[in-house]
Design a protein around this motif. Structure first.
Motif, mmCIF file in Angstrom:
data_model
loop_
_atom_site.group_PDB
_atom_site.id
_atom_site.type_symbol
_atom_site.label_atom_id
_atom_site.label_comp_id
_atom_site.label_asym_id
_atom_site.label_seq_id
_atom_site.Cartn_x
_atom_site.Cartn_y
_atom_site.Cartn_z
ATOM 1 N N LEU A 39 0.731 -1.230 0.017
ATOM 2 C CA LEU A 39 0.095 0.046 -0.037
ATOM 3 C C LEU A 39 0.755 1.255 -0.063
ATOM 4 C CD1 LEU A 39 -2.760 -0.985 2.419
ATOM 5 C CD2 LEU A 39 -3.016 -0.791 0.041
ATOM 6 N N ILE A 147 -8.330 -0.801 -0.054
ATOM 7 C CA ILE A 147 -6.924 -1.594 -0.593
ATOM 8 C C ILE A 147 -7.025 -1.358 -2.026
ATOM 9 C CG2 ILE A 147 -5.611 -3.491 -0.894
ATOM 10 C CD1 ILE A 147 -6.655 -3.957 2.065
ATOM 11 N N ARG A 181 -24.417 -9.551 8.757
ATOM 12 C CA ARG A 181 -24.339 -9.608 10.004
ATOM 13 C C ARG A 181 -25.711 -10.068 10.819
ATOM 14 N NH1 ARG A 181 -21.641 -4.406 10.160
ATOM 15 N NH2 ARG A 181 -19.402 -4.728 9.948
ATOM 16 N N TYR A 205 -8.125 -16.052 9.909
ATOM 17 C CA TYR A 205 -7.154 -14.998 9.990
ATOM 18 C C TYR A 205 -5.657 -15.263 10.040
ATOM 19 C CZ TYR A 205 -10.589 -11.167 10.682
ATOM 20 O OH TYR A 205 -11.466 -10.293 10.606
HETATM 21 C C1 HEM Z 1 -4.087 -3.931 5.384
HETATM 22 C C2 HEM Z 1 -4.982 -4.795 5.195
HETATM 23 C C3 HEM Z 1 -6.223 -4.456 6.001
HETATM 24 C C4 HEM Z 1 -6.890 -3.289 6.314
HETATM 25 C C5 HEM Z 1 -6.542 -1.934 6.354
HETATM 26 C C6 HEM Z 1 -8.343 -3.873 6.813
HETATM 27 C C7 HEM Z 1 -9.389 -2.734 7.129
HETATM 28 C C8 HEM Z 1 -10.320 -2.875 7.752
HETATM 29 C C9 HEM Z 1 -11.351 -2.113 8.281
HETATM 30 C C10 HEM Z 1 -11.177 -0.696 8.400
HETATM 31 C C11 HEM Z 1 -12.644 -2.602 8.544
HETATM 32 C C12 HEM Z 1 -13.828 -2.169 9.159
HETATM 33 C C13 HEM Z 1 -14.741 -1.901 8.503
HETATM 34 C C14 HEM Z 1 -16.018 -1.516 9.040
HETATM 35 O O1 HEM Z 1 -16.168 -1.249 10.264
HETATM 36 O O2 HEM Z 1 -16.937 -1.626 8.552
HETATM 37 C C15 HEM Z 1 -12.273 -4.214 8.263
HETATM 38 C C16 HEM Z 1 -12.892 -5.164 8.563
HETATM 39 C C17 HEM Z 1 -13.002 -6.568 8.215
HETATM 40 N N1 HEM Z 1 -11.780 -7.164 7.872
HETATM 41 FE FE1 HEM Z 1 -10.041 -6.072 7.427
HETATM 42 N N2 HEM Z 1 -8.495 -4.997 6.622
HETATM 43 C C18 HEM Z 1 -7.315 -5.461 6.248
HETATM 44 C C19 HEM Z 1 -7.113 -6.659 5.965
HETATM 45 C C20 HEM Z 1 -7.788 -7.890 6.118
HETATM 46 C C21 HEM Z 1 -7.818 -9.522 5.947
HETATM 47 C C22 HEM Z 1 -6.392 -9.952 5.196
HETATM 48 C C23 HEM Z 1 -8.784 -9.912 6.377
HETATM 49 C C24 HEM Z 1 -9.011 -11.409 6.122
HETATM 50 C C25 HEM Z 1 -8.795 -12.140 5.307
HETATM 51 C C26 HEM Z 1 -9.729 -9.025 6.996
HETATM 52 C C27 HEM Z 1 -11.061 -9.052 7.195
HETATM 53 C C28 HEM Z 1 -11.780 -8.393 7.776
HETATM 54 C C29 HEM Z 1 -13.074 -8.808 8.335
HETATM 55 C C30 HEM Z 1 -13.794 -9.902 8.410
HETATM 56 C C31 HEM Z 1 -13.877 -7.533 8.662
HETATM 57 C C32 HEM Z 1 -15.325 -7.196 9.226
HETATM 58 C C33 HEM Z 1 -15.218 -7.487 10.475
HETATM 59 C C34 HEM Z 1 -16.814 -7.354 10.853
HETATM 60 O O3 HEM Z 1 -17.406 -6.335 10.975
HETATM 61 O O4 HEM Z 1 -17.403 -8.276 11.532
HETATM 62 N N3 HEM Z 1 -9.250 -7.850 6.837
HETATM 63 N N4 HEM Z 1 -11.025 -4.449 7.945
#
Ligand code: HEM
Length: 222
Positions: A39, A147, A181, A205
């Motif tokens: 990034l 991303i 959800r 994860y």
């Molecule tokens: C640089 C890498 C990443 C960044 C910057 C990032 C950022 C975020 C952010 C800001 C949210 C919150 C969005 C919201 O509140 O609506 C989020 C939620 C989430 N992220 Fe990531 N993420 C990254 C990598 C990943 C990876 C690799 C995975 C798994 C494969 C992942 C799985 C999730 C999941 C499942 C949620 C939803 C959680 C929920 O509300 O139940 N993320 N991510």
């Protein structure tokens, strides 16, 4: 299973429980330097291609199991054609690598383990498949959108090469996530299943973190 865990899952909506219990694992995945390097422009096109290749193997396993999962009442409500990523990943790979991309895919060991695990749960434990479905697709609809934009700018791709990040059939990702959800909360989980699903989300994860670590050492260090 402890009675504390049981009473906790009774009080807190399951979607919130999963999110809270996996927050630490999410931070670890997010903090893996490979993504940060990509990034921030410290990684090259080859590193991005390596990431797309891992995604292809993961979604090949996830979406390859979908026809069987559609027949399972617990899983069916989570499946949506609007989420389907495999065709966009294949178009991205054809653009990035060429038409012979299938012969040139290189997978790190954690990706192979991850895909194997997804196929295993799909065959033996459908609730576990939901854990993997949630971890990938809700992530793609969250941080993934940002991303995609950064990477497209970084590599000057336009929409070619980053189709994976564009959900053109989901106009409002936040509303989609709220609905998803709601499905997590409403699913008729068998007794004790929520705890096992949370554990499987943590495992998902962990695969993702290890993929980033292995991509970091296999390509950036080369
Ligand atoms: C640089 C890498 C990443 C960044 C910057 C990032 C950022 C975020 C952010 C800001 C949210 C919150 C969005 C919201 O509140 O609506 C989020 C939620 C989430 N992220 Fe990531 N993420 C990254 C990598 C990943 C990876 C690799 C995975 C798994 C494969 C992942 C799985 C999730 C999941 C499942 C949620 C939803 C959680 C929920 O509300 O139940 N993320 N991510």
């Amino acid at each position: 299973m402890s009675s504390i865990a049981e009473s906790t899952t009774d009080i807190i909506p399951f979607s919130r429980l999963v999110r809270e219990r996996s927050a630490k694992s999410h931070r670890e995945t997010e903090g893996a330097s490979f993504m940060g390097d990509l990034l921030a422009g410290r990684a090259g096109r080859d590193d991005y291609v390596a990431l797309v290749s891992q995604h292809w193997a993961i979604y090949d396993a996830l979406e390859g199991a979908e026809p069987a999962m559609r027949a399972v009442p617990l899983v069916a409500p989570f499946l949506s054609p609007a989420l389907t990523r495999l065709p966009t990943l294949e178009a991205d790979l054809a653009f990035l690598i060429g038409d012979d991309w299938r012969d040139r895919l290189e997978l790190v060991p954690a990706t192979v383990e991850y895909a194997t695990r997804i196929r295993e749960v799909a065959a033996e434990w459908p609730a576990g498949y939901i854990a993997h479905h949630y971890t990938r697709y809700l992530g793609d609809l969250s941080g993934g959108l940002h991303i995609g934009e950064v990477l497209a700018r970084q590599f000057g791709f336009g929409t070619n090469g980053v189709g994976f990040y564009l959900f053109d059939q989901i106009a409002d990702p936040s509303a989609f996530k709220v609905q998803y959800r709601g499905q997590l909360d409403a699913a008729p989980w068998p007794a004790g299943e929520q705890e096992r699903v949370v554990d499987e989300v943590l495992r998902a994860y962990d695969y993702n973190t290890r993929i980033f670590q292995q991509l970091g050492t296999s390509t950036l260090a080369a």
